[in-house]
Design an enzyme around this catalytic site. Structure first.
Site, short mmCIF file in Angstrom:
data_model
loop_
_atom_site.label_atom_id
_atom_site.label_comp_id
_atom_site.label_asym_id
_atom_site.label_seq_id
_atom_site.Cartn_x
_atom_site.Cartn_y
_atom_site.Cartn_z
N ARG A 54 46.28 23.65 -17.59
CA ARG A 54 46.16 24.33 -18.87
C ARG A 54 47.54 24.49 -19.51
O ARG A 54 48.53 24.70 -18.83
CB ARG A 54 45.55 25.71 -18.69
CG ARG A 54 44.12 25.71 -18.17
CD ARG A 54 43.62 27.13 -18.06
NE ARG A 54 42.27 27.20 -17.53
CZ ARG A 54 41.58 28.33 -17.40
NH1 ARG A 54 42.14 29.48 -17.75
NH2 ARG A 54 40.36 28.31 -16.91
N ASP A 56 49.69 26.60 -22.69
CA ASP A 56 49.64 27.79 -23.53
C ASP A 56 49.55 27.42 -25.01
O ASP A 56 49.77 26.27 -25.40
CB ASP A 56 50.89 28.65 -23.31
CG ASP A 56 50.99 29.22 -21.91
OD1 ASP A 56 49.95 29.32 -21.24
OD2 ASP A 56 52.12 29.55 -21.49
N TYR A 128 57.32 18.53 -16.93
CA TYR A 128 57.48 19.09 -18.26
C TYR A 128 58.90 18.84 -18.76
O TYR A 128 59.83 18.64 -17.97
CB TYR A 128 57.25 20.61 -18.25
CG TYR A 128 55.82 21.05 -18.19
CD1 TYR A 128 55.12 21.37 -19.36
CD2 TYR A 128 55.16 21.19 -16.97
CE1 TYR A 128 53.80 21.80 -19.32
CE2 TYR A 128 53.84 21.62 -16.92
CZ TYR A 128 53.16 21.92 -18.09
OH TYR A 128 51.86 22.34 -18.03
N ARG A 216 57.90 28.45 -18.81
CA ARG A 216 58.57 29.21 -19.88
C ARG A 216 59.42 30.35 -19.32
O ARG A 216 60.49 30.66 -19.86
CB ARG A 216 57.53 29.73 -20.86
CG ARG A 216 56.86 28.61 -21.67
CD ARG A 216 55.66 29.13 -22.44
NE ARG A 216 56.06 30.17 -23.39
CZ ARG A 216 55.18 31.01 -23.96
NH1 ARG A 216 53.88 30.94 -23.65
NH2 ARG A 216 55.60 31.92 -24.82
#
Length: 282
Positions: A54, A56, A128, A216
């Protein structure tokens, strides 16, 4: 007798800016809702997807992966009268449907796969990237939707020194929002920062999987080190504390991109899925 179904693997990219994240939410536009609605329009019945990871609200993806199970008899009719096999026919039709209302979602590949493939549990790692334009001189309005425009200049060397203490198998509770009945133990393979030709900073983050908000939170913590607000050793100290506190900050979502989801060879899909499920259950 159970209905025979064909499992498909879908690889796609998206601009996360217009969406409230991956997962469906009542009354809000999400990537999952857009993709499943498009599939349902073609298949003419609801289709559920399972995603590799998933994202954000506001997070982008260059290569996201889902799997879905389509009734075999309907799957065979997807080409209609086109001289194509079902997979390439679905690719063309799905992109056609998405282009009307969701031009920021592009499907790159659809494959028929055996039922042992699991987009989430068969994956071995996720990669990422994150971009930061530090210092007012490096701010560029053309990149404001994909870069964190950070007012202070950052010391990349200090960020890389501190990040080394985070690598390996650890409990990352200090850097994530735990979900009920989920482990926060992960293996972080890489967290590094480098300057791009235009002077902006690009982070590369690789792990077997990530907890909610983990990337993050890691970026935000490293930025505190780069800005001189914390010493490099602070990152390791936060990790060892294994507790989420007010010190856990989040970098803005729009600088984050899911670059790649990696899988083992097809012969290992089932074993990898079982291994991952067992680790999560424990």
């Amino acid at each position: 007798m159970a209905e025979e179904r064909q499992r498909i693997r879908v690889e796609f990219a998206y601009d996360g800016g217009p969406y409230h994240g991956w997962a469906k939410q009542p009354g809000l536009p999400t990537v999952q809702a857009a993709l499943e609605d498009a599939l349902a329009m073609i298949i003419r019945q609801p289709i559920a997807t399972v995603v590799a990871g998933r994202t954000d609200a506001g997070v982008h993806a260059n290569q996201q992966v889902v799997h879905a199970d389509i009734p075999a008899d309907i799957w065979a009719t997807v080409p209609r009268n086109a001289p194509l096999a079902p997979a390439p026919a679905m690719l063309r039709r799905l992109n056609g449907v998405l282009a009307k209302d969701h031009p920021g979602i592009i499907v790159h590949q659809i494959q028929e796969v055996p039922r042992v493939f699991d987009a989430r549990f068969s994956a071995v790692r996720r990669e990422y990237s994150y971009q930061i334009a530090d210092g007012l001189a490096r701010w560029n309005p053309l990149y404001r939707h994909i870069r964190w425009q950070h007012r202070e200049e950052l010391n990349v060397e200090h960020m890389n020194i501190g990040a080394q203490d985070l690598l390996g198998l650890h409990d990352f509770l200090s850097f994530c929002r735990p979900r009920p009945h989920s482990t926060t133990i992960r293996t972080l393979e890489e967290l590094s920062f480098s300057r791009l030709p235009d002077g902006a900073i690009k982070a590369r983050i690789i792990a077997d999987a990530f907890c909610h908000n983990m990337v993050r939170a890691l970026i935000a913590a490293c930025v505190q080190v780069g800005a001189g607000q914390r010493p490099p050793a602070w990152l390791g100290e936060r990790l060892a504390a294994a507790e989420r506190t007010s010190e856990t900050k989040l970098a803005p979502a729009h600088g984050l991109v899911l670059e790649k989801v990696s899988y083992p060879s097809c012969e290992q899909w089932a074993a990898r899925a079982e291994q991952t499920r067992a680790r999560r259950d424990s």
